[in-house]
Design a protein around this motif. Sequence first.
Motif, PDB file in Angstrom:
ATOM      1  N   ALA A 127       0.833  -1.208   0.000  1.00  0.00           N
ATOM      2  CA  ALA A 127       0.000   0.000   0.000  1.00  0.00           C
ATOM      3  C   ALA A 127       0.865   1.255   0.000  1.00  0.00           C
ATOM      4  CB  ALA A 127      -0.937  -0.004   1.208  1.00  0.00           C
ATOM      5  N   MET A 128       1.929   1.250   0.810  1.00  0.00           N
ATOM      6  CA  MET A 128       2.802   2.431   0.869  1.00  0.00           C
ATOM      7  C   MET A 128       3.549   2.625  -0.449  1.00  0.00           C
ATOM      8  SD  MET A 128       4.113   2.216   4.828  1.00  0.00           S
ATOM      9  CE  MET A 128       4.886   3.843   4.921  1.00  0.00           C
ATOM     10  N   LEU A 129       4.003   1.527  -1.061  1.00  0.00           N
ATOM     11  CA  LEU A 129       4.658   1.643  -2.367  1.00  0.00           C
ATOM     12  C   LEU A 129       3.672   2.172  -3.407  1.00  0.00           C
ATOM     13  CD1 LEU A 129       6.699  -1.690  -2.250  1.00  0.00           C
ATOM     14  CD2 LEU A 129       7.686   0.613  -2.340  1.00  0.00           C
ATOM     15  N   GLY A 130       2.401   1.763  -3.271  1.00  0.00           N
ATOM     16  CA  GLY A 130       1.358   2.223  -4.186  1.00  0.00           C
ATOM     17  C   GLY A 130       1.117   3.720  -4.113  1.00  0.00           C
ATOM     18  N   GLU A 131       1.542   4.338  -3.017  1.00  0.00           N
ATOM     19  CA  GLU A 131       1.427   5.800  -2.878  1.00  0.00           C
ATOM     20  C   GLU A 131       2.716   6.502  -3.289  1.00  0.00           C
ATOM     21  OE1 GLU A 131      -1.567   7.058  -2.020  1.00  0.00           O
ATOM     22  OE2 GLU A 131      -2.223   4.964  -1.940  1.00  0.00           O
ATOM     23  N   ARG A 132       3.708   5.742  -3.724  1.00  0.00           N
ATOM     24  CA  ARG A 132       5.027   6.319  -4.028  1.00  0.00           C
ATOM     25  C   ARG A 132       5.467   5.983  -5.439  1.00  0.00           C
ATOM     26  NH1 ARG A 132       8.271   6.534   1.222  1.00  0.00           N
ATOM     27  NH2 ARG A 132      10.082   6.400  -0.133  1.00  0.00           N
ATOM     28  N   GLY A 133       4.538   5.988  -6.367  1.00  0.00           N
ATOM     29  CA  GLY A 133       4.927   5.837  -7.770  1.00  0.00           C
ATOM     30  C   GLY A 133       4.852   4.421  -8.312  1.00  0.00           C
TER      31      GLY A 133
END
Lengths: 288, 96
Positions: free
Chosen positions: A130-136
């Motif tokens: 989820a966090m990677l999904g918010e970072r490009g």
Amino acid sequence: MRHGLTLKIGPAAFRVGSDWRAPIADLRTLYADYPPAPDGFADFTVRLEAKRPWRRFVRPSVHLGGDYMLPDALPLSLAHGLLAAEMGMNLQMALGWRRHLLIHASAVEKDGRALILTGESGSGKSTLAAMLGERGWRLLGDEFTLLDLDSDSVRGFPRLVSLKNAGIAAVEAVADAARFGPRLEATPKGAIRHLVPRADAIARMDEPAAPALLLYPRYGFDAATRRLAKSENFMRLTQASTNYVALGERGFGTLSRFVESVPALALDYSDGEAGIAEVERLWTEHVG
Amino acid sequence: MPDAAPDPVYHAPPAATLLRTPLDLLDAIYDRRSGLTHLVGEPVPAILDALAAGPASAADLMQRLADDYAIEGELAALRARLAELAALGLVDARAL
């Protein structure tokens, strides 16, 4: 069923029906950007039914039903109807899907290549994805990674991300508040809050990605990485797959090629930010 | 202990029966007849390779393996491994 909707998520189409309005209303809101089942035909049906008609009014509790039944499915209160629907879709997929090799894993994509995160519940794979999904990165999926039996590519299956306990606050800090579902307290897995993937992850759900790196994260340990032997990786993936045995020879072929071509590392990390930094470092080192 | 039963001859299954993927430490073997996946380490891959040259008794197989490997075990140990492989269905044991 008095209330219902259909949904297409990646290659699978679902019909969810309920005796109650509330869970379907929650699903309609959270899955607003997803297409309906093509031609109205669903691969799986999930039913949230009252055990007896009057129970709806007396002591509402949700009973999981569908094409496949698990005798030990946990009884859930009506407040957890949304969770019951999500669990129902997971169970149907885990037990009934035969068109891809299913790995219990999250996956994200960058430049057409997929990073796959697998591990047990509590490993942090959902939070990291989820966090990677918010970072490009583009979120390919949370609960299941689908490997194509012919092309070996990863098919997108961008369901709602199921965030749990400490993972909820970590993602609330970086994602738009409008994309969260209700916070569900005291479920069998603790507190749960669902996150709708970013709009581009939903719009591009039919774009596959080539698997490039597999990580086994473990949250709450001193930072360490270890390369997995192919044989250990093969064994662990047979255990992480819900349909490896059912697929027979085709599953063996797909898993053999995957293990041969995709590097696998165990990643211990102590907190979310450190974990993300380490994931991105490993990606640069092993993929480019 | 003297052998009461005659020593069986071991046969490799038909070539198309087993799919083998050599990994680093183990071989993954898919058995098309049973649908089972086996993960096996040495000496099993070497035994299967040696048996692929043709049916053999345990003593003959020991000789074949000795051509390629410095053998440390005894014939009894090879017999035990062959009996395990026969139980798994990875080799066929037939009476003479």
